[in-house]
Design a protein around this motif. Structure first.
Motif, short mmCIF file in Angstrom:
data_model
loop_
_atom_site.label_atom_id
_atom_site.label_comp_id
_atom_site.label_asym_id
_atom_site.label_seq_id
_atom_site.Cartn_x
_atom_site.Cartn_y
_atom_site.Cartn_z
N LEU A 233 0.83 -1.21 0.00
CA LEU A 233 0.00 0.00 0.00
C LEU A 233 0.87 1.26 0.00
N ILE A 234 1.90 1.26 0.83
CA ILE A 234 2.79 2.42 0.88
C ILE A 234 3.48 2.63 -0.48
N GLY A 235 3.95 1.53 -1.07
CA GLY A 235 4.62 1.64 -2.37
C GLY A 235 3.68 2.11 -3.46
N LEU A 264 0.64 -14.20 -7.67
CA LEU A 264 -0.78 -13.91 -7.94
C LEU A 264 -1.11 -12.46 -7.65
N ALA A 265 -0.48 -11.89 -6.63
CA ALA A 265 -0.78 -10.52 -6.23
C ALA A 265 -0.33 -9.50 -7.26
N VAL A 266 0.79 -9.77 -7.94
CA VAL A 266 1.37 -8.77 -8.81
C VAL A 266 0.66 -8.69 -10.16
N ALA A 273 -1.30 -1.02 -13.89
CA ALA A 273 -0.19 -0.10 -14.15
C ALA A 273 0.03 0.09 -15.64
N LEU A 274 -0.04 -0.99 -16.41
CA LEU A 274 0.15 -0.89 -17.85
C LEU A 274 -0.93 -0.01 -18.50
N MET A 275 -2.16 -0.16 -18.03
CA MET A 275 -3.25 0.64 -18.58
C MET A 275 -3.15 2.10 -18.14
N TYR A 283 7.68 0.12 -12.02
CA TYR A 283 7.67 0.52 -10.61
C TYR A 283 6.94 -0.51 -9.75
N VAL A 284 5.83 -1.04 -10.26
CA VAL A 284 5.07 -2.05 -9.52
C VAL A 284 5.92 -3.30 -9.32
#
Length: 364
Positions: A233-235, A264-266, A273-275, A283-284
């Protein structure tokens, strides 16, 4: 020959297979018991998790000379207030982000179609072999889109039905929690009462080891997942990723699944992020990599220690096998179940070794 370990092991495996075969032949007799087990499984599971989370508080209150009934009442009050506080804090944000994501989905699909059109427009500049590969890949994706959409719709409907049924069953969870907190000391003596002498001592020790294993895993895994969710969340907030809270919560829940959870989370975070902005996907990926390195090298070793001490290859094998056998529940429960079986077998092996050493001393 009958005293050889390999012979006894083989006989044990054959007997186990025979028992399984006999149960399969008369499985209709056990259908009512299966239905009952499925009905109480979810509330019992949630009650058990809450029990291991709240038992330290119960023991602390009782150490302050508070009666058992008052301690349980206080624990229930804390649990209810905690869930209410979490709901009050994050439910509005989650609802807002979920609605925004639903509205943005058509636009995201259009952006995906634009990427496909761009690839098609550039295929003439590629070598002939690459052109064929791109066309086949795009053709396969296009042909499978409808199937994926239908499958996702069916899965979503099933998920919502199970979720609604689960909400009704959750009413039973506090009852399981109350009785676990009230009578948990009676469980081990009750089971040990069926045995005598050294066997009773072995049963009590094994039950204690099982309790330590489950407590270490549940408390440790939930704490680790919570800390990973906070780091994500912070990131996500730092880089300005859309739906940061929603994606961080998804990462926290999937992190309950050992090894496979982070991957699975990423996935949804990378898609969002791509959209949003292509470079944000990098960054993600960096945030997820940093969070997992911190979790695996600093948090997990200090929080969980060597509670289960399972090799990563064993974790992967167990999770994949359990997923094929029991689906998502198998994936979630595979590692604690493996820990329970490992603890029992370890205690059996130690007991057998003690018996053989004692017999050897008597012969000498």
């Amino acid at each position: 020959m009958t005293h050889k370990l390999w012979f006894q092991t083989g006989i044990g495996i054959l007997l186990a297979m025979l028992i399984i075969f006999m149960f399969q032949q008369i499985q209709e007799v056990f259908n009512p018991f299966v239905i009952i087990a499925r009905t109480i499984f979810l509330p019992l599971l949630i009650g058990g998790v809450l029990f291991y989370l709240t038992r330290p508080l119960l023991h602390f209150l009782e150490s302050k000379k508070l009666p058992r009934w008052a301690s349980i009442t206080f624990v229930l009050t804390v649990v209810i207030f905690t869930f209410w506080l979490i709901y009050a804090m994050i439910a509005p944000v989650i609802g807002e982000q979920s609605a925004s994501l639903a509205k943005s989905t058509p636009e995201m699909i259009n952006d995906g179609e634009k990427w496909v059109d761009y690839l098609l427009s550039q295929r003439d500049d590629l070598p002939p072999q690459a052109q064929d590969s791109v066309e086949k890949a795009i053709s396969n994706v296009t042909n499978n889109v409808n199937d994926w959409a239908a499958g996702f719709g069916s899965w979503l409907l099933t998920f919502l039905q199970n979720f609604i049924q689960g909400l009704f069953l959750l009413v039973l969870a506090p009852f399981f929690l109350v009785y676990m907190l009230k009578d948990h000391e009676k469980f081990a003596p009750f089971l040990a009462g069926f045995f005598h002498g050294e066997r009773r001592t072995w049963v009590r020790k094994t039950l204690h080891d099982l309790d330590v294993t489950l407590r270490s895993y549940i408390q440790g895994q939930l704490l680790v997942s919570f800390l990973v969710g906070v780091m994500l969340l912070i990131g996500y907030l730092i880089i300005g990723l859309d739906y940061a809270l929603l994606l961080a919560l998804f990462g926290m829940f999937t992190n309950v699944i050992p090894f496979l959870g982070p991957y699975l989370a990423v996935v949804p975070a990378l898609i969002i992020a791509l959209m949003q902005e292509p470079q944000m996907a990098l960054y993600v990926a960096i945030i997820m990599l940093v969070a997992q390195q911190i979790e695996s090298n600093f948090i997990s070793p200090n929080v969980m220690g060597k509670a289960l001490d399972i090799h990563p290859l064993t974790v992967i094998t167990v999770i994949l096998a359990a997923g094929n056998i029991a689906g998502i529940w198998g994936i979630i429960l595979a590692i604690p179940f493996y820990g329970v079986v490992k603890t029992i077998l370890s205690n059996l092996y130690k007991k057998r070794t003690e018996i053989r050493e004692a017999a050897g001393k008597e012969i000498d």
